[in-house]
Enzyme design. Structure first.
Site, PDB file in Angstrom:
ATOM      1  N   PRO A 130     -24.345 -15.340  47.922  1.00  0.00           N
ATOM      2  CA  PRO A 130     -23.910 -15.040  46.552  1.00  0.00           C
ATOM      3  C   PRO A 130     -24.680 -15.849  45.508  1.00  0.00           C
ATOM      4  O   PRO A 130     -25.027 -15.338  44.451  1.00  0.00           O
ATOM      5  CB  PRO A 130     -22.417 -15.393  46.572  1.00  0.00           C
ATOM      6  CG  PRO A 130     -22.014 -15.174  48.004  1.00  0.00           C
ATOM      7  CD  PRO A 130     -23.213 -15.559  48.834  1.00  0.00           C
ATOM      8  N   ALA A 132     -27.677 -17.486  46.213  1.00  0.00           N
ATOM      9  CA  ALA A 132     -29.076 -17.665  46.640  1.00  0.00           C
ATOM     10  C   ALA A 132     -29.718 -16.304  46.851  1.00  0.00           C
ATOM     11  O   ALA A 132     -29.694 -15.758  47.955  1.00  0.00           O
ATOM     12  CB  ALA A 132     -29.150 -18.503  47.920  1.00  0.00           C
ATOM     13  N   ILE A 159     -26.102  -7.654  53.229  1.00  0.00           N
ATOM     14  CA  ILE A 159     -26.789  -7.673  54.524  1.00  0.00           C
ATOM     15  C   ILE A 159     -26.815  -6.261  55.130  1.00  0.00           C
ATOM     16  O   ILE A 159     -25.766  -5.707  55.487  1.00  0.00           O
ATOM     17  CB  ILE A 159     -26.127  -8.680  55.497  1.00  0.00           C
ATOM     18  CG1 ILE A 159     -26.055 -10.074  54.854  1.00  0.00           C
ATOM     19  CG2 ILE A 159     -26.858  -8.706  56.841  1.00  0.00           C
ATOM     20  CD1 ILE A 159     -27.405 -10.642  54.380  1.00  0.00           C
ATOM     21  N   GLU A 386     -35.687  -7.300  49.145  1.00  0.00           N
ATOM     22  CA  GLU A 386     -36.794  -8.031  49.789  1.00  0.00           C
ATOM     23  C   GLU A 386     -37.740  -8.648  48.749  1.00  0.00           C
ATOM     24  O   GLU A 386     -38.950  -8.706  48.927  1.00  0.00           O
ATOM     25  CB  GLU A 386     -37.520  -7.157  50.820  1.00  0.00           C
ATOM     26  CG  GLU A 386     -36.563  -6.824  51.966  1.00  0.00           C
ATOM     27  CD  GLU A 386     -37.219  -6.328  53.226  1.00  0.00           C
ATOM     28  OE1 GLU A 386     -38.294  -6.821  53.573  1.00  0.00           O
ATOM     29  OE2 GLU A 386     -36.613  -5.467  53.886  1.00  0.00           O
TER      30      GLU A 386
HETATM   31  N1  COS Z   1     -44.796 -17.866  54.408  1.00  0.00           N
HETATM   32  C1  COS Z   1     -44.651 -19.085  55.015  1.00  0.00           C
HETATM   33  N2  COS Z   1     -44.322 -20.208  54.320  1.00  0.00           N
HETATM   34  C2  COS Z   1     -44.133 -20.087  52.996  1.00  0.00           C
HETATM   35  C3  COS Z   1     -44.261 -18.853  52.311  1.00  0.00           C
HETATM   36  C4  COS Z   1     -44.612 -17.715  53.068  1.00  0.00           C
HETATM   37  N3  COS Z   1     -44.751 -16.528  52.487  1.00  0.00           N
HETATM   38  N4  COS Z   1     -44.026 -19.058  50.999  1.00  0.00           N
HETATM   39  C5  COS Z   1     -43.750 -20.363  50.859  1.00  0.00           C
HETATM   40  N5  COS Z   1     -43.815 -20.981  52.069  1.00  0.00           N
HETATM   41  C6  COS Z   1     -43.583 -22.403  52.346  1.00  0.00           C
HETATM   42  C7  COS Z   1     -44.305 -23.290  51.363  1.00  0.00           C
HETATM   43  O1  COS Z   1     -45.598 -23.623  51.830  1.00  0.00           O
HETATM   44  C8  COS Z   1     -43.403 -24.511  51.301  1.00  0.00           C
HETATM   45  O2  COS Z   1     -43.677 -25.343  52.423  1.00  0.00           O
HETATM   46  P1  COS Z   1     -43.591 -26.959  52.305  1.00  0.00           P
HETATM   47  O3  COS Z   1     -42.127 -27.251  52.042  1.00  0.00           O
HETATM   48  O4  COS Z   1     -44.052 -27.434  53.631  1.00  0.00           O
HETATM   49  O5  COS Z   1     -44.471 -27.337  51.164  1.00  0.00           O
HETATM   50  C9  COS Z   1     -42.014 -23.940  51.501  1.00  0.00           C
HETATM   51  O6  COS Z   1     -42.188 -22.655  52.145  1.00  0.00           O
HETATM   52  C10 COS Z   1     -41.267 -23.708  50.199  1.00  0.00           C
HETATM   53  O7  COS Z   1     -42.117 -22.914  49.381  1.00  0.00           O
HETATM   54  P2  COS Z   1     -41.991 -22.878  47.801  1.00  0.00           P
HETATM   55  O8  COS Z   1     -41.943 -24.271  47.254  1.00  0.00           O
HETATM   56  O9  COS Z   1     -43.025 -21.938  47.287  1.00  0.00           O
HETATM   57  O10 COS Z   1     -40.544 -22.241  47.660  1.00  0.00           O
HETATM   58  P3  COS Z   1     -39.760 -21.784  46.379  1.00  0.00           P
HETATM   59  O11 COS Z   1     -38.384 -22.279  46.481  1.00  0.00           O
HETATM   60  O12 COS Z   1     -40.556 -22.061  45.133  1.00  0.00           O
HETATM   61  O13 COS Z   1     -39.630 -20.202  46.612  1.00  0.00           O
HETATM   62  C11 COS Z   1     -40.203 -17.907  46.457  1.00  0.00           C
HETATM   63  C12 COS Z   1     -40.679 -19.341  46.727  1.00  0.00           C
HETATM   64  C13 COS Z   1     -39.573 -17.743  45.094  1.00  0.00           C
HETATM   65  C14 COS Z   1     -41.466 -17.067  46.516  1.00  0.00           C
HETATM   66  C15 COS Z   1     -39.207 -17.514  47.584  1.00  0.00           C
HETATM   67  O14 COS Z   1     -37.997 -18.208  47.437  1.00  0.00           O
HETATM   68  C16 COS Z   1     -38.922 -16.041  47.607  1.00  0.00           C
HETATM   69  O15 COS Z   1     -39.712 -15.252  48.144  1.00  0.00           O
HETATM   70  N6  COS Z   1     -37.760 -15.639  47.042  1.00  0.00           N
HETATM   71  C17 COS Z   1     -37.301 -14.279  47.138  1.00  0.00           C
HETATM   72  C18 COS Z   1     -36.436 -14.157  48.329  1.00  0.00           C
HETATM   73  C19 COS Z   1     -36.235 -12.728  48.684  1.00  0.00           C
HETATM   74  O16 COS Z   1     -37.174 -11.947  48.784  1.00  0.00           O
HETATM   75  N7  COS Z   1     -34.987 -12.379  48.923  1.00  0.00           N
HETATM   76  C20 COS Z   1     -34.626 -11.064  49.285  1.00  0.00           C
HETATM   77  C21 COS Z   1     -34.132 -11.053  50.668  1.00  0.00           C
HETATM   78  S1  COS Z   1     -33.736  -9.414  51.065  1.00  0.00           S
HETATM   79  S2  COS Z   1     -33.816  -9.471  52.993  1.00  0.00           S
END
Ligand code: COS
Length: 407
Positions: A130, A132, A159, A386
């Protein structure tokens, strides 16, 4: 697009097979399923028999042993007729099965993947909560270390397959003091489907022998604007007892692993979106050639023909973005930026194309007599699920600007 650019003879045979299945088994029921929100187990069984629920997995894991392109072709073709069926394949295969294939131990793969790949049970993925959504690292579900097991408490929402699925990969915080995505671990959890009677009737969708995770249950079914015959619910953990052998990948790596899973998932949503766009375009093209106003076919008016021209051009562009990302993944090359571009472009394209298709159908397009209004409703969530369009732009911007974007 010239098929030979990306596809072999085998890819085209798979495309023909899925197209025929979609036209004969899905097209006649799609409208009614959208109205009633029924999850059609009979079609899940048929898709399982055709190998469509385990397209890219090795045959020794119960999969169809095909490649990534075949997998995205499958979603693309299903979604031309009905997005909910495309989503069933996409959520089950990439979100539900791939984390176990990619990050699981040999024992975990052998225990779960054959059940999933054959379509005997459905799978899903639990990341969103909710509080996140886009900030997926903001997980507050906790997993407390109790020696030989973890105790999970919290909930996941929106989900796919929470009600009909039985095997899920989920994230929970194992180190509550860690900030952001750190301290998050993935777990495999299992539960009964809520539809035991229907599963028994159809003879699929339930593995009675699978040991179930105590303390896990599905919440009420969401009443959605689109993707209505796909099952979406909350997944709730109340002192859920998860044995340590169900930890998926290293403790603390859950967030990164799930982001990696989402990169591939985004190509799936691009395929789904492109399918919706193409389905709506083909309906509009056909209609423009039979509907007459002012004594002429409406397709002969420039106002309509130019809209169709734009739709055709954008679908061509989306096709290249989609199959380029799929090709990169298939060939083991980096594809994060290209997956985000394909997802962003194709989902916004689906919204534009379906809106134009409704316009071309005029008043009829606004009724359920024609499928374009359903397609327009199905398209909207492609800009959200996604990873929203805003998150895709963020991912692309970070990839092209590098550290500069974070100041
Ligand atoms: N693959 C593997 N590792 C990844 C990655 C990827 N695509 N993107 C980021 N990481 C890693 C980073 O390298 C970082 O590693 P370290 O902690 O070792 O430095 C860690 O994950 C955190 O990355 P970051 O700081 O970029 O995270 P953020 O919190 O800024 O979030 C976003 C990045 C916003 C891009 C991410 O939270 C996201 O994609 N959010 C959307 C989620 C989503 O799509 N939800 C829908 C689900 S429906 S099933």
């Amino acid at each position: 697009m010239d098929d030979s650019l990306y596809f072999s003879e085998h890819h085209l045979q798979v495309r023909d097979m899925v197209r025929e299945f979609a036209e004969t088994e899905i097209a006649p029921v799609a409208r009614e399923l959208d109205r009633t929100q029924e999850f059609l187990w009979e079609n899940v069984a048929k898709m399982g028999e055709l190998g469509l629920l385990g397209v890219p997995w090795d045959e020794d894991l119960g999969g169809a042993g095909m490649d990534q392109l075949c997998y995205y072709i499958t979603i693309h073709e299903l979604a031309k007729v009905d997005a909910s069926h495309g989503l069933t394949v996409s959520a089950h295969t990439n979100l539900g099965t791939s984390p176990i294939v990619e990050f699981g131990t040999d024992e975990q793969r052998k225990a779960y993947v054959p059940l999933l790949a054959s379509g005997q049970v459905l799978g899903g993925f639990g990341l969103t909560e909710p509080g996140a959504g886009s900030d997926a690292g903001g997980t507050v579900t906790t997993a407390e270390d109790k020696g030989d097991h973890y105790l999970l408490n919290g909930s996941k929402n929106f989900i796919t397959h929470a009600g009909v699925g039985e095997i899920f990969s989920v994230t929970a915080k194992t180190d509550p003091s860690a900030k952001g995505g750190r301290g998050i671990t993935s777990f495999i959890i299992t539960k009964d489907t809520v539809d035991l009677e229907r599963c028994a009737e159809v003879g699929v969708g339930h593995a009675a022998d699978l040991p179930k995770t105590p303390g896990v249950r599905a919440g009420k079914k969401e009443d959605k604007m689109g993707w209505r015959s796909s099952d979406t619910r909350e997944l709730i953990f109340e002192d859920a007892v998860v044995p340590k052998e169900n930890v998926l990948g290293p403790v603390g790596d859950g967030f990164k692993n799930f982001l990696q899973t989402l990169d591939a998932g985004r190509i799936g949503i691009a395929a789904l979106s492109l399918g919706i766009a193409e389905g709506a375009y083909l309906k509009a093209l056909e209609y423009a050639g039979v509907r007459k106003q002012f004594g002429r076919f409406i397709g002969s008016f420039q106002g309509i023909s130019f809209q169709l021209a734009d739709m055709a051009m954008e679908i061509e562009a989306g096709t290249h973005l989609l199959y380029q990302a799929a090709w990169l993944k298939q060939n083991g090359k980096p594809f994060k930026k290209e997956a985000a571009m394909a997802k962003l472009y194709c989902s916004e394209l689906a919204m534009r194309t379906t809106t134009k298709a409704v316009q071309i159908f005029g008043g009829y397009g606004y009724t359920t007599e024609y499928p374009v209004e359903r397609m327009m409703r199905d398209a909207k969530v492609c800009e959200i699920g996604e990873g929203t369009s805003e998150i895709q732009r963020l991912v692309i911007a970070r990839e092209i600007l590098g550290p500069a974007i974070d100041g």
